[in-house]
Design a protein around this motif. Structure first.
Motif, PDB file in Angstrom:
ATOM      1  N   THR A   1      31.216  39.799  33.828  1.00 28.25           N
ATOM      2  CA  THR A   1      32.283  39.744  34.830  1.00 28.25           C
ATOM      3  C   THR A   1      32.177  40.891  35.839  1.00 28.25           C
ATOM      4  O   THR A   1      32.930  40.928  36.801  1.00 28.25           O
TER       5      THR A   1
ATOM      6  N   ASP B   1      41.372  34.641  32.348  1.00 29.11           N
ATOM      7  CA  ASP B   1      40.254  35.343  31.714  1.00 29.11           C
ATOM      8  C   ASP B   1      39.079  34.393  31.484  1.00 29.11           C
ATOM      9  O   ASP B   1      37.915  34.757  31.679  1.00 29.11           O
TER      10      ASP B   1
ATOM     11  N   ARG C   1      33.344  32.997  37.465  1.00 31.15           N
ATOM     12  CA  ARG C   1      32.749  34.116  38.198  1.00 31.15           C
ATOM     13  C   ARG C   1      31.528  34.685  37.475  1.00 31.15           C
ATOM     14  O   ARG C   1      30.524  34.998  38.080  1.00 31.15           O
ATOM     15  N   GLY C   2      31.658  34.810  36.133  1.00 33.00           N
ATOM     16  CA  GLY C   2      30.529  35.327  35.341  1.00 33.00           C
ATOM     17  C   GLY C   2      29.295  34.489  35.524  1.00 33.00           C
ATOM     18  O   GLY C   2      28.198  35.007  35.758  1.00 33.00           O
TER      19      GLY C   2
ATOM     20  N   LEU D   1      37.365  33.777  34.672  1.00 35.11           N
ATOM     21  CA  LEU D   1      36.605  34.957  35.083  1.00 35.11           C
ATOM     22  C   LEU D   1      35.215  34.954  34.432  1.00 35.11           C
ATOM     23  O   LEU D   1      34.201  35.196  35.091  1.00 35.11           O
ATOM     24  N   VAL D   2      35.189  34.656  33.133  1.00 38.40           N
ATOM     25  CA  VAL D   2      33.910  34.665  32.415  1.00 38.40           C
ATOM     26  C   VAL D   2      33.051  33.457  32.806  1.00 38.40           C
ATOM     27  O   VAL D   2      31.893  33.595  33.206  1.00 38.40           O
TER      28      VAL D   2
END
Ligand SMILES: NC(=O)c1ccc[n+]([C@@H]2O[C@H](COP(=O)([O-])OP(=O)(O)OC[C@H]3O[C@@H](n4cnc5c(N)ncnc54)[C@H](OP(=O)(O)O)[C@@H]3O)[C@@H](O)[C@H]2O)c1
Length: 70
Positions: A28, A62, A69-70, A65-66
């Motif tokens: 992240t 969360d 975006r991750g 996000l992982v």
């Protein structure tokens, strides 16, 4: 699971593999990911993910996000 299998297969084919754990690289972190890609230029395969499916509903941001975006 996927990462371990992939490392085994790639190393079996003689590839040089940089297998990074979460403690080596949090996917992240944009700057850290860029630095890792510079240090180990691709071919790179990301096998990291938020895989707790039920938990992802309670922690949607969360998980996104992982896995996004991750
Ligand atoms: N297993 C299958 O049969 C299968 C089949 C098709 C597709 N996939 C896909 O393959 C991907 C990986 O699945 P998997 O089964 O290999 O899951 P896994 O065994 O749970 O591995 C996920 C890895 O991601 C790491 N990780 C999570 N958040 C991270 C972060 N912010 N920074 C760095 N590392 C992080 C975890 O580290 P920690 O151990 O430190 O938490 C763990 O090592 C997923 O996208 C999944 O949907 C899996």
């Amino acid at each position: 699971m996927l990462g371990r299998d992939l490392v085994r297969v790639l190393e079996g084919r003689g590839a040089e593999v940089a297998a990074l754990r979460r403690t080596d690289l949090d996917i992240t972190g944009r700057a850290a990911v860029r630095a890792a890609l510079w240090h180990w230029p691709p071919d790179v395969v990301n096998c990291a993910a938020w895989t707790a499916v039920e938990d992802a509903e309670a922690h949607e941001a969360d998980a996104l996000l992982v896995n996004g975006r991750g």
